[in-house]
Write a protein that holds these residues in place. Structure first.
Motif, PDB file in Angstrom:
ATOM      1  N   MET B  26       0.837  -1.202   0.000  1.00  0.00           N
ATOM      2  CA  MET B  26       0.000   0.000   0.000  1.00  0.00           C
ATOM      3  C   MET B  26       0.874   1.255   0.000  1.00  0.00           C
ATOM      4  O   MET B  26       0.593   2.245  -0.659  1.00  0.00           O
ATOM      5  N   LEU B 273     -13.662  -1.835   0.788  1.00  0.00           N
ATOM      6  CA  LEU B 273     -12.280  -2.111   0.409  1.00  0.00           C
ATOM      7  C   LEU B 273     -11.948  -1.435  -0.915  1.00  0.00           C
ATOM      8  O   LEU B 273     -10.871  -0.840  -1.078  1.00  0.00           O
ATOM      9  N   ALA B 276     -11.604   2.262  -0.405  1.00  0.00           N
ATOM     10  CA  ALA B 276     -10.427   2.540   0.403  1.00  0.00           C
ATOM     11  C   ALA B 276      -9.152   2.437  -0.418  1.00  0.00           C
ATOM     12  O   ALA B 276      -8.250   3.268  -0.305  1.00  0.00           O
ATOM     13  N   ILE B 277      -9.087   1.431  -1.276  1.00  0.00           N
ATOM     14  CA  ILE B 277      -7.893   1.265  -2.108  1.00  0.00           C
ATOM     15  C   ILE B 277      -7.763   2.451  -3.057  1.00  0.00           C
ATOM     16  O   ILE B 277      -6.687   3.034  -3.206  1.00  0.00           O
ATOM     17  N   THR B 284      -7.661   1.746   6.573  1.00  0.00           N
ATOM     18  CA  THR B 284      -8.851   0.966   6.240  1.00  0.00           C
ATOM     19  C   THR B 284      -8.471  -0.274   5.444  1.00  0.00           C
ATOM     20  O   THR B 284      -8.914  -1.392   5.738  1.00  0.00           O
ATOM     21  N   VAL B 285      -7.627  -0.074   4.419  1.00  0.00           N
ATOM     22  CA  VAL B 285      -7.206  -1.227   3.618  1.00  0.00           C
ATOM     23  C   VAL B 285      -6.527  -2.265   4.504  1.00  0.00           C
ATOM     24  O   VAL B 285      -6.847  -3.459   4.454  1.00  0.00           O
ATOM     25  N   GLN B 286      -5.629  -1.784   5.348  1.00  0.00           N
ATOM     26  CA  GLN B 286      -4.916  -2.723   6.211  1.00  0.00           C
ATOM     27  C   GLN B 286      -5.863  -3.471   7.137  1.00  0.00           C
ATOM     28  O   GLN B 286      -5.765  -4.688   7.295  1.00  0.00           O
ATOM     29  N   SER B 289      -8.167  -5.923   5.135  1.00  0.00           N
ATOM     30  CA  SER B 289      -7.475  -7.130   4.671  1.00  0.00           C
ATOM     31  C   SER B 289      -7.055  -8.003   5.843  1.00  0.00           C
ATOM     32  O   SER B 289      -7.039  -9.229   5.717  1.00  0.00           O
TER      33      SER B 289
END
Lengths: 357, 321
Positions: B26, B273, B276-277, B284-286, B289
């Protein structure tokens, strides 16, 4: 030995099982397969009958036809099957279910695949007891433990809680016998019960079957390709070929005086202990007949060493010897002048005989 | 015991590897890789805020240190901070997770509820009209993609029959069970149908094979009634592929629901997701996932354990190892 359940006192008059012209045909894309094609025989109470023949002779289908264990779809059943003086040939699976496991039981060939791998031995033995005899769980399991004793499995209490994979092949076949015996059936089918087992275990299992049969006054149909298996363990032997009965006799009479060249050939394909080593076994040339288009005349004729013209055109009927209990279907049986003539001719040209020294 | 320990170690290794990988990638993938705080906050923000954020999340340290702090936060259920939502990730993640979990669990539950009896009956009545008809139907529904099924079912149930409200906002079952059901009915149906169809085919094939086993013939020959032969003997011996597939499905819950979430405007984890990406919403992505990885690995663990539960042979083999 005390048995768990004695067979109920029944009307002991008349034979236990009576087959009249039983036919089992399968509809296939190739045509009608006449797997069993007109078999008649009777079996007395407490007697053991061996049904002998090679693969495809119809012996297994016959035993399953009697039990009604064949798939209903594409199967045609004809003739009469009377069991305990009652016609069962026309019963469906629904009605047969009350006979299965209770009056008639079956032992299968391969103990490795015939037990449910995910179910404890105890539950598998207790199942028919609970279904047919309405036992509660505790009683059924206690009975199962005594059944294991009957089939000479030590430490029954522990074994009940084991799964099939924890038992050896011989043990599993004993469990199969215990399951079959559970409800005290009057009729037991054993379909090649020892074929999948070690030679050393085979005799034990056959002896066990025999003892159980005598103890419980149960009739036994022993289906096998091995005349050696039936020799010491049956009262009568029926030889099947191409879906038909070709010879039937009391065991002793058959071995003393076999009439059908097919029986003789089966006999000669067993190694004998007093033969010199490396003696070639006599094999039956050719293959079993195509049951969609069986040969005209005698079905064994194309493979028979003593065939004559008549054999190829006319089908021989079952006739009795001097002994009315000994019947066979052959125009030129073993011992007849024609048989000796053919045999003499064959020995002059040894190449055509299977035995090469 | 050794087996369980081994599996648990595996679980931890996979979890750490994947979450750390997500974090690193990321940051590498950012527009301005050197300045995660600025990208995260976006737009024009004061240097002061950037400095505070950088310090707060240790964004100037190396990846391992950052990871360590993030992990520590996760353990105390502090998932970090999301600027686009201007919220603590933990607060707004909860309803998203719940929506997806409801969608996934409902669809899996109903798919199983339909698939098992249908497949069992199909195998029992093999090659009869019922079997042939339902085989055709399952084949059909496997082939229909969700993007077709979703508008179709929406039209039928929501627009035409008007049985269900036009997609109200999220409602929890403990608030208003009836409305909750109405809300979820159509989206769950869209997910359930292809799932059920797949599982029917899977289980039917295994059942048909099992029903040809000797021990099934023996069970019949013992006089066991057909229903008990099917449910007591055959089914348990036929569920291995099904269990595996259900496991996959549970693990992949989020990805599978993405289209449905988007189409029915349900705010779940899948849509979260994606957004967020696209907006470089690092934490958020972290967090999402991390939840996904945990789900996948845990479910796999569960599948493995259930094999042992179903089959004593596997149980014994593992006890020996």
């Amino acid at each position: 030995m005390t048995n768990v359940i004695q067979a109920a006192n029944r009307d002991v008059n008349g034979p236990l099982l009576e087959l009249t012209d039983v036919k089992t045909h399968f509809r296939t894309r190739r045509g009608l397969v006449r797997a069993v094609d007109g078999v008649s025989l009777t079996l007395e109470r407490g007697k053991a009958l061996g049904i002998v023949g090679e693969s495809g002779s119809g012996k297994t289908i016959l035993s399953r036809s009697i039990m009604g264990l064949l798939p209903t779809k594409g199967t045609e059943r004809h003739g009469s099957i009377r069991f305990e003086q009652q016609e069962i040939g026309n019963l469906g699976r629904k009605q047969m279910r009350h006979i299965w496991g209770k009056e008639m039981a079956m032992i299968f060939q391969d103990p490795m695949t015939s037990l449910n791998p995910l179910m404890k031995i105890g539950k598998q033995i207790a199942e028919p007891l609970r279904i047919h005899l309405g036992m509660d769980k505790a009683t059924a399991w206690a009975t199962a433990e005594r059944l294991l004793q009957d089939v000479r499995i030590p430490e029954g209490a522990r074994r009940l809680h084991q799964y099939p994979h924890e038992l050896s092949g011989g043990m599993r076949q004993r469990v199969m016998i215990a399951i079959a015996m559970a409800c005290g059936p009057t009729m037991l089918f054993a379909d090649e019960p020892t074929t999948a087992l070690d030679v050393t275990v085979q005799a034990q299992i056959l002896d066990l079957l025999n003892d159980q049969r005598k103890d419980r006054n149960m009739s036994l149909i022993l289906v096998t390709h091995d005349l050696g298996v039936v020799a010491g363990h049956t009262d009568e032997i029926a030889v099947m070929y191409g879906g038909k009965l070709v010879e039937k006799a009391p065991t002793r009479a058959l071995f003393a005086d076999m009439k059908m060249p097919y029986t003789e050939a089966l006999m000669q394909s067993i190694p004998k202990i007093d033969d010199p080593s490396h003696t070639r076994l006599m094999a039956i040339g050719g293959r079993p007949p195509d049951l969609v288009n069986p040969p005209q005349g005698c079905r064994f004729a194309p493979r028979c060493l003593y065939t004559r013209d008549k054999c190829l055109t006319e089908e021989p009927p079952l006739v009795a010897t001097d002994n009315p209990e000994h019947t066979y279907a052959c125009w030129y049986p073993v011992g007849s002048p024609e048989y000796h003539e053919s045999k003499a001719r064959l020995s002059e040209t040894p190449v055509t005989i299977g035995r090469l020294d | 015991m050794r087996y369980a320990l081994q599996r648990f170690t595996q679980f931890l290794i996979v979890f750490f590897l994947v979450t750390f990988g997500v974090m690193v990638f990321m940051r590498i993938g950012l527009n301005k890789p050197g300045d995660p705080a600025r990208t995260m906050l976006g737009g024009t923000v004061s240097q002061d805020l950037i400095d505070t954020t950088t310090r707060r999340f240790h964004l100037d340290s190396n990846y391992l240190v950052q990871y360590w702090y993030w992990l520590k936060g996760m353990l105390t259920l502090d998932f970090g901070y999301s600027n686009p939502n201007n919220l603590n990730v933990t607060t707004y993640l909860k309803p998203r997770v719940l929506t997806t979990v409801f969608l996934g669990l409902y669809s899996i539950f109903f798919a199983l509820l339909v698939a098992v009896p249908v497949a069992v009956y199909q195998a029992y009545k093999r090659d009869r009209p019922f079997d042939k008809l339902s085989s055709f139907a399952t084949f059909f529904f496997i082939s229909v993609p969700a993007v077709v099924l979703a508008p179709l079912l929406k039209y039928i149930f929501i627009d035409w029959l008007a049985w269900f409200p036009r997609l109200s906002s999220k409602v929890y079952p403990w608030d208003n069970p009836m409305l909750h059901i109405k809300n979820f009915f159509v989206p769950v149906l869209v997910l359930t149908i292809p799932l059920a169809a797949t599982w029917i085919r899977l289980l039917r094939a295994d059942m048909v094979q099992t029903l040809q086993s000797d021990f099934i013939t023996l069970a019949s020959a013992k006089g066991v009634p057909p229903s008990r032969v099917l449910w007591g003997h055959a089914l348990r011996n036929s569920v291995f592929s099904l269990v595996t597939s259900v496991g996959f499905q549970l693990g992949g819950l989020v990805g599978g629901a993405l289209i449905v979430e988007a189409y029915f405007n349900m705010k779940g984890m899948g849509s979260l997701l994606v957004v967020a990406i696209l907006s470089s919403d690092l934490f958020t992505v972290q967090s999402v996932s991390a939840i996904l990885v945990a789900c996948v690995v845990l479910v796999n663990l569960g599948v493995d354990l259930s094999y042992a539960l179903i089959d004593p042979r596997i149980r014994h083999a593992r006890a020996l190892s």
